[in-house]
Design an enzyme around this catalytic site. Sequence first.
Site, mmCIF file in Angstrom:
data_model
loop_
_atom_site.group_PDB
_atom_site.id
_atom_site.type_symbol
_atom_site.label_atom_id
_atom_site.label_comp_id
_atom_site.label_asym_id
_atom_site.label_seq_id
_atom_site.Cartn_x
_atom_site.Cartn_y
_atom_site.Cartn_z
ATOM 1 N N TYR A 234 0.844 -1.205 0.000
ATOM 2 C CA TYR A 234 0.000 0.000 0.000
ATOM 3 C C TYR A 234 0.877 1.252 0.000
ATOM 4 O O TYR A 234 0.594 2.222 -0.687
ATOM 5 C CB TYR A 234 -0.911 0.003 1.230
ATOM 6 C CG TYR A 234 -1.948 1.107 1.181
ATOM 7 C CD1 TYR A 234 -3.201 0.891 0.597
ATOM 8 C CD2 TYR A 234 -1.670 2.370 1.698
ATOM 9 C CE1 TYR A 234 -4.137 1.906 0.535
ATOM 10 C CE2 TYR A 234 -2.606 3.393 1.635
ATOM 11 C CZ TYR A 234 -3.838 3.149 1.049
ATOM 12 O OH TYR A 234 -4.771 4.159 0.979
ATOM 13 N N PHE B 220 -7.481 19.772 -26.083
ATOM 14 C CA PHE B 220 -7.828 18.365 -26.072
ATOM 15 C C PHE B 220 -9.046 18.225 -25.166
ATOM 16 O O PHE B 220 -9.186 18.948 -24.187
ATOM 17 C CB PHE B 220 -6.676 17.454 -25.611
ATOM 18 C CG PHE B 220 -7.098 16.020 -25.688
ATOM 19 C CD1 PHE B 220 -7.217 15.401 -26.927
ATOM 20 C CD2 PHE B 220 -7.463 15.307 -24.562
ATOM 21 C CE1 PHE B 220 -7.695 14.102 -27.033
ATOM 22 C CE2 PHE B 220 -7.933 14.000 -24.665
ATOM 23 C CZ PHE B 220 -8.046 13.398 -25.899
ATOM 24 N N THR B 221 -9.916 17.277 -25.490
ATOM 25 C CA THR B 221 -11.240 17.178 -24.848
ATOM 26 C C THR B 221 -11.162 17.163 -23.314
ATOM 27 O O THR B 221 -11.741 18.025 -22.651
ATOM 28 C CB THR B 221 -11.959 15.912 -25.353
ATOM 29 O OG1 THR B 221 -11.100 14.781 -25.176
ATOM 30 C CG2 THR B 221 -12.312 16.051 -26.829
ATOM 31 N N ASP C 296 1.695 18.834 -21.994
ATOM 32 C CA ASP C 296 0.999 17.562 -22.091
ATOM 33 C C ASP C 296 1.982 16.689 -22.866
ATOM 34 O O ASP C 296 2.068 16.774 -24.099
ATOM 35 C CB ASP C 296 -0.336 17.702 -22.816
ATOM 36 C CG ASP C 296 -1.054 16.356 -22.911
ATOM 37 O OD1 ASP C 296 -0.376 15.312 -22.811
ATOM 38 O OD2 ASP C 296 -2.284 16.347 -23.100
ATOM 39 N N LYS D 51 -0.239 5.980 -24.131
ATOM 40 C CA LYS D 51 0.228 6.226 -25.508
ATOM 41 C C LYS D 51 1.715 5.867 -25.599
ATOM 42 O O LYS D 51 2.054 4.682 -25.550
ATOM 43 C CB LYS D 51 -0.032 7.672 -25.901
ATOM 44 C CG LYS D 51 -1.516 7.981 -26.208
ATOM 45 C CD LYS D 51 -2.342 8.220 -25.001
ATOM 46 C CE LYS D 51 -3.688 8.835 -25.312
ATOM 47 N NZ LYS D 51 -4.535 8.915 -24.095
ATOM 48 N N ARG E 233 -13.387 13.352 -34.981
ATOM 49 C CA ARG E 233 -12.659 14.427 -34.315
ATOM 50 C C ARG E 233 -13.041 15.722 -35.027
ATOM 51 O O ARG E 233 -12.299 16.298 -35.794
ATOM 52 C CB ARG E 233 -11.142 14.208 -34.361
ATOM 53 C CG ARG E 233 -10.655 13.008 -33.573
ATOM 54 C CD ARG E 233 -10.449 13.200 -32.074
ATOM 55 N NE ARG E 233 -11.609 13.122 -31.220
ATOM 56 C CZ ARG E 233 -11.549 12.823 -29.913
ATOM 57 N NH1 ARG E 233 -10.404 12.535 -29.339
ATOM 58 N NH2 ARG E 233 -12.624 12.806 -29.173
ATOM 59 N N PHE F 218 -19.230 13.378 -27.179
ATOM 60 C CA PHE F 218 -18.853 12.421 -28.226
ATOM 61 C C PHE F 218 -18.799 10.982 -27.733
ATOM 62 O O PHE F 218 -19.007 10.052 -28.494
ATOM 63 C CB PHE F 218 -17.499 12.807 -28.846
ATOM 64 C CG PHE F 218 -16.398 12.951 -27.839
ATOM 65 C CD1 PHE F 218 -16.257 14.120 -27.110
ATOM 66 C CD2 PHE F 218 -15.521 11.908 -27.603
ATOM 67 C CE1 PHE F 218 -15.249 14.248 -26.158
ATOM 68 C CE2 PHE F 218 -14.505 12.024 -26.660
ATOM 69 C CZ PHE F 218 -14.381 13.201 -25.928
HETATM 70 O O1 PLI Z 1 -7.163 9.010 -21.809
HETATM 71 P P1 PLI Z 1 -6.336 9.543 -20.670
HETATM 72 O O2 PLI Z 1 -7.157 10.006 -19.530
HETATM 73 O O3 PLI Z 1 -5.252 8.616 -20.236
HETATM 74 O O4 PLI Z 1 -5.539 10.818 -21.244
HETATM 75 C C1 PLI Z 1 -6.185 11.953 -21.687
HETATM 76 C C2 PLI Z 1 -5.408 12.594 -22.784
HETATM 77 C C3 PLI Z 1 -4.674 13.708 -22.513
HETATM 78 N N1 PLI Z 1 -3.965 14.331 -23.474
HETATM 79 C C4 PLI Z 1 -3.951 13.885 -24.752
HETATM 80 C C5 PLI Z 1 -3.181 14.624 -25.761
HETATM 81 C C6 PLI Z 1 -4.663 12.758 -25.092
HETATM 82 O O5 PLI Z 1 -4.620 12.323 -26.340
HETATM 83 C C7 PLI Z 1 -5.438 12.074 -24.091
HETATM 84 C C8 PLI Z 1 -6.233 10.973 -24.385
HETATM 85 N N2 PLI Z 1 -6.430 10.608 -25.627
HETATM 86 C C9 PLI Z 1 -7.240 9.664 -26.081
HETATM 87 C C10 PLI Z 1 -8.107 8.832 -25.215
HETATM 88 C C11 PLI Z 1 -7.251 9.465 -27.513
HETATM 89 O O6 PLI Z 1 -7.962 8.572 -27.991
HETATM 90 O O7 PLI Z 1 -6.525 10.192 -28.197
#
Ligand code: PLI
Length: 460
Positions: free
Chosen positions: A73, A125-126, A216, A259, A384, A451
């Site tokens: 933990y 970004f969303t 980011d 990513k 998008r 979306f």
């Molecule tokens: O999906 P998260 O919560 O791990 O991360 C959010 C996120 C933040 N910044 C950027 C540039 C992204 O591309 C992003 C998430 N992107 C998704 C889910 C995508 O499909 O591009």
Amino acid sequence: MPHRSWAEPYKIKMVEPIRMTTREDREQAIAAAGYNSFLLKSEDVYIDLLTDSGTSAMSDYQWAGLMLGDEAYAGSRSFYHLVDAVRETYGYEELIPTHQGRGAEHILSQILIKQGDVVPGNMYFTTTRFHQEYAGGSFVDVIIDEAHEPDSEHPFKGNIDLVKLQAIVDEYGADRVPYVSFETNVNLAGGQPASMANFREVYEFCSRYGILVMLDATRALENAYFIQQREGGYHDKSIKEILAEICSYSHGATVSSKKDNLVNIGGFLAVRDPELARRARALLVAFEGLHTYGGMSGRDMEALARGIREMVETDDHVAARVGQVLYLGEKLIKAGIPIVRPVGGHGIFLDAAAILSHLPQEHFPAQALTATLYLDAGVRGMERGIVSAGRDPSTGDHHYPRLELVRLAIPRRVYTQAHMDVVAESVVSVYEERERVKGLRFTYEPPELRFFQARFEPLD
Ligand code: PLI
């Protein structure tokens, strides 16, 4: 020298079968999903290009790390492995582990943004913009104009326009600008990089005003690759060196580790300032978990630490990753399909406004094109455009983004060149029938991040 082919720097040890579907299956599936690719079941999808997020294939070394994860933990060994990997790769001393990128965005926005603040950034970004607004701020786009032009061949379409940034500081005053939100390899611009010169200039500009620069750094690895390929003075530098230099021009970063970092879940906020880290940790324990695991299990942190090291161990990984995207992009360009150019780092972005020029933006051309592509061969992409852009909270009207795109995001180390060929043929076939594609209208519109769960029906 004769042309020599290259291939991926890995071989396949385990496979996951995928189901082939008929056109009738797909017609039923997309109608049941309300013409929203987010609502399709993955077993109804043949080639899944919905996202490159959390869809990578981990290496055998990462899988082995799962067995070695320390699930304590407090004070987990895996947490300290992750701290070391982030320090050595990104250069930030303080690590705040979160369940994914938006967890880090939430905490960052809450500790830095006050009601009425303005956060300039290079295209929204969303989830990032959501958290900035949720914390009481408003987002202002300061990306260069070329980013909004699908045909512009500008090599660094992710750059921040210093004139626009200066105008924001002049209008609101530096004390209402807590930080500049600087995205690497800008997702919604088509996976487009910023140049090292721009990272440096923005940092120097902000330093003069006492404004923080928060990256980011979700796709900073891919940004580093483009700098190596395109910017003078960087051809002989390693990806690892370039990535560290990018981060040196910032005070911290949020990262979705789903990513670049080659894991299926996880993320972090990383900063230099211990006081900022202390404030972030106070919220972390309330919203995510104790400060030495935040939002992740020990095994997830272990796999993540290994993924971070693996992505920069040699330059071959990122060259093959972006190379596969380029392979698909060049096929589409050769076939005359309008796509965002130059080809970006994590996917191909079809220019739905150009392809379905008979549909007004209110009829959601990118959403309609995504559904049509799925119907053709079971390839799943993502809208998008205007649907993703949502509504302006103050007026209630749609945001009208200049880019109306369908993203075909390529997961890392998952699909082969043959899959890319199938995708290219399907896009060409849909393009040839484009005049028959009808627009859509909402049957359900969620109030936030619409979306993800919106439902549609075709217009007559
Ligand atoms: O999906 P998260 O919560 O791990 O991360 C959010 C996120 C933040 N910044 C950027 C540039 C992204 O591309 C992003 C998430 N992107 C998704 C889910 C995508 O499909 O591009």
